[in-house]
Design a protein around this motif. Structure first.
Motif, PDB file in Angstrom:
ATOM      1  N   UNK A 196       0.835  -1.195   0.000  1.00  0.00           N
ATOM      2  CA  UNK A 196       0.000   0.000   0.000  1.00  0.00           C
ATOM      3  C   UNK A 196       0.878   1.256   0.000  1.00  0.00           C
ATOM      4  N   UNK A 197       1.927   1.254   0.811  1.00  0.00           N
ATOM      5  CA  UNK A 197       2.846   2.390   0.839  1.00  0.00           C
ATOM      6  C   UNK A 197       3.507   2.596  -0.518  1.00  0.00           C
ATOM      7  N   UNK A 198       3.888   1.484  -1.157  1.00  0.00           N
ATOM      8  CA  UNK A 198       4.563   1.585  -2.454  1.00  0.00           C
ATOM      9  C   UNK A 198       3.645   2.197  -3.502  1.00  0.00           C
ATOM     10  N   UNK A 199       2.355   1.898  -3.418  1.00  0.00           N
ATOM     11  CA  UNK A 199       1.415   2.489  -4.356  1.00  0.00           C
ATOM     12  C   UNK A 199       1.251   3.980  -4.146  1.00  0.00           C
ATOM     13  N   UNK A 200       1.263   4.397  -2.872  1.00  0.00           N
ATOM     14  CA  UNK A 200       1.087   5.820  -2.560  1.00  0.00           C
ATOM     15  C   UNK A 200       2.358   6.626  -2.785  1.00  0.00           C
ATOM     16  N   UNK A 201       3.508   6.007  -2.531  1.00  0.00           N
ATOM     17  CA  UNK A 201       4.787   6.728  -2.591  1.00  0.00           C
ATOM     18  C   UNK A 201       5.815   5.911  -3.374  1.00  0.00           C
ATOM     19  N   UNK A 202       5.645   5.747  -4.670  1.00  0.00           N
ATOM     20  CA  UNK A 202       6.584   4.929  -5.451  1.00  0.00           C
ATOM     21  C   UNK A 202       7.991   5.526  -5.519  1.00  0.00           C
ATOM     22  N   UNK A 203       8.128   6.828  -5.224  1.00  0.00           N
ATOM     23  CA  UNK A 203       9.446   7.464  -5.293  1.00  0.00           C
ATOM     24  C   UNK A 203      10.167   7.469  -3.952  1.00  0.00           C
ATOM     25  N   UNK A 204       9.634   6.790  -2.959  1.00  0.00           N
ATOM     26  CA  UNK A 204      10.229   6.756  -1.621  1.00  0.00           C
ATOM     27  C   UNK A 204      11.486   5.885  -1.646  1.00  0.00           C
ATOM     28  N   UNK A 205      12.660   6.529  -1.576  1.00  0.00           N
ATOM     29  CA  UNK A 205      13.913   5.779  -1.662  1.00  0.00           C
ATOM     30  C   UNK A 205      14.129   4.888  -0.450  1.00  0.00           C
TER      31      UNK A 205
END
Length: 298
Positions: A196-205
């Motif tokens: 779910x986090x990856x969908x919301x923030x795909x640019x989160x390094x």
């Protein structure tokens, strides 16, 4: 709190994530699941064909094919709703599809900035006597906790800040396999939250680095990450085997904060008069000694 350097890691590929998510949801459906005839012809891939899904969603095969190839540009909310219905998506999966296909723009924050917990929320944790409670943020990071949470799960204060993360603890710390009676379900819940986090923030390094590290170090994580499952679990029962008091059956509640911090408050309590309630009172009486003895933090 110590500031950890952000490891250099490429962002998650949103187009690839969209493509693989749609493929995985389509593969789990059979024609009879959605009221279509199955003529028994050999299927090269499991699940519905693209043309069958497009028919159910009321879009052209070419349009759906472009979307499944990761091209969600200019797709409307109405079309996504139709596809979500055709795929029998849950609310969490529907939201995940929307985030992947129509990502929101987020203001970029300094890479080293840590998630912060409001002082009043920390004070609230301390007032919850006898109730294990903690605050979790993005990337499954454990941000704050009370004395009872330390007694139940181990003293996270003894860990480096970068290790205070549910994904790291569950997949990389052997003690947590013994603590959670249904370790597999706990692992699934963690991976679903990270998705779910990856969908919301795909640019989160930081998230990309965490996923990359866990993929290298844990075969179980790689297997669960490849399922592309997403869900939100706001309440339920968690069974634990504590090294000091033995078996516990606790009800948990997750309260998502509405202040835009992407944080949740989680609490655990036992049925009144139950053996688990007696065990929690025993843990409370031991206090910091229980936290130091709890195996997972070792």
């Amino acid at each position: 709190m110590e500031i950890q350097p952000v490891p250099s890691s490429p962002p998650l590929d949103r187009r690839a994530e969209l493509s693989e998510f749609l493929r995985s949801r389509r593969a789990r459906l059979k024609p009879e699941d959605v009221g279509l005839p199955d003529f028994g012809r050999h299927r090269r891939v499991p699940g519905l064909r693209r043309e069958e899904l497009a028919q159910l969603a009321g879009v052209s095969v070419a349009y759906y094919t472009r979307l499944e190839q990761g091209n969600g540009r200019n797709v409307s909310a109405e079309v996504l709703d139709s596809i979500a219905r055709a795929l029998r998506l849950s609310d969490a999966e529907h939201a995940h599809l929307t985030h992947l296909a129509k990502p929101k723009s987020h203001k970029k924050k300094p890479a080293a900035r840590q998630q912060q917990v409001r002082v009043a929320l920390r004070q609230l944790l301390d007032t919850l006597e006898g109730v294990p409670a903690y605050v979790v943020g993005r990337r499954a990071e454990i941000l704050a906790w009370n004395r009872m949470a330390a007694a139940l799960f181990g003293d996270w204060a003894e860990l480096p800040p970068g290790e205070r993360n549910w994904a790291r603890l569950v997949f990389l710390h052997p003690g947590y396999r013994d603590l959670f009676v249904d370790w597999e379900q706990k692992a699934i819940d963690i991976v679903c939250a990270l998705r779910m986090d990856a969908g919301c923030y795909p640019d989160d390094q930081r998230l990309s680095a965490l996923v990359g590290e866990l993929s290298v170090k844990s075969e179980e994580f790689r297997r669960l990450w490849a399922t592309h499952d997403v869900k939100e679990k706001n309440h339920g029962v968690k069974r634990l085997h504590h090294p000091l008091v033995g078996d516990l059956s606790l009800n948990f509640e997750s309260f998502r904060l509405t202040d835009g911090t992407d944080q949740s408050l989680l609490t655990y309590h036992a049925e009144p008069g139950s053996p688990s309630a007696d065990s929690l009172r025993l843990l409370a009486s031991w206090g910091t000694d229980a936290a130091r003895t709890t195996a997972p933090s070792a």
